[in-house]
Motif scaffolding. Structure first.
Motif, PDB file in Angstrom:
ATOM      1  N   THR A 209       7.834 -16.512  -5.936  1.00  0.00           N
ATOM      2  CA  THR A 209       6.455 -17.011  -5.877  1.00  0.00           C
ATOM      3  C   THR A 209       6.438 -18.531  -5.850  1.00  0.00           C
TER       4      THR A 209
ATOM      5  N   GLY B  98       2.349 -11.293  -3.934  1.00  0.00           N
ATOM      6  CA  GLY B  98       3.078 -10.043  -3.711  1.00  0.00           C
ATOM      7  C   GLY B  98       4.154  -9.701  -4.724  1.00  0.00           C
TER       8      GLY B  98
ATOM      9  N   ILE C 226      -2.991 -12.783  -2.387  1.00  0.00           N
ATOM     10  CA  ILE C 226      -2.364 -11.854  -3.332  1.00  0.00           C
ATOM     11  C   ILE C 226      -0.916 -12.275  -3.573  1.00  0.00           C
TER      12      ILE C 226
ATOM     13  N   GLY D 112       0.674  -8.238  -0.206  1.00  0.00           N
ATOM     14  CA  GLY D 112       0.609  -9.616  -0.692  1.00  0.00           C
ATOM     15  C   GLY D 112       1.676 -10.519  -0.110  1.00  0.00           C
TER      16      GLY D 112
END
Length: 158
Positions: free
Chosen positions: A62, A27, A25, A19
């Motif tokens: 993220t 990760g 995705i 990811g």
């Protein structure tokens, strides 16, 4: 039950590493789920502070992943089309192996900038370079976080 949790956690670690390169995705959050699965085993190697820290790191990385490529593109004079082109280029590049993953965002950002009709080749190349740099920085940050979580995970198993 522990064996199932460890297998699922191992899968999460592998998917988390993948990811880091695949934009579909997330990760670091997937890697964090792997740490949580290990915590639910009989070993229970972490204290709550450690889990909170890794949860915050996964969330922060993220969030940064969405900001860094946009910042890189804008810093080098790009537009939203350059950012979208970079993302689409990455997805298309996945079908061409490692070289496609590296060149896809660059080519996509370039084509995105050229599609505005306002950019010259030089401006589009500059924005594409910014998108590429932003993408690489984002991947490296995610890879460091997910790789470190995987190291901790597998270090506690073995």
């Amino acid at each position: 039950m522990d064996i199932i949790l460890i297998i699922l956690g191992s899968i999460c670690m592998i998917v988390g590493i993948l990811g880091c390169f695949l934009p579909i995705i997330p990760g670091p959050p997937v890697s964090f789920i792997g740490l949580l699965l290990l915590e639910w085993t009989e070993k229970s190697p972490f204290d709550s502070d450690t889990l909170w820290l890794w949860g915050l790191i996964a969330a922060g990385v993220t969030a940064l992943d969405y900001v860094v490529p946009v910042y890189g593109t804008k810093k080098f004079g790009g537009t939203k089309r350059g950012v979208w082109g970079s993302t689409i280029g990455l997805i298309v590049g996945l079908f061409f192996g490692p070289l496609g993953i590296i060149l896809g965002p660059f080519i996509g950002a370039f084509l995105g900038e050229m599609s505005t009709g306002k950019a010259t080749n030089k401006e589009a190349l500059r924005a594409a370079f910014g998108a590429f740099v932003g993408f690489v920085v984002g991947v490296v940050i995610k890879l460091i976080a997910s790789g470190w979580m995987a190291w901790i995970f597998f270090g506690n198993i073995f």
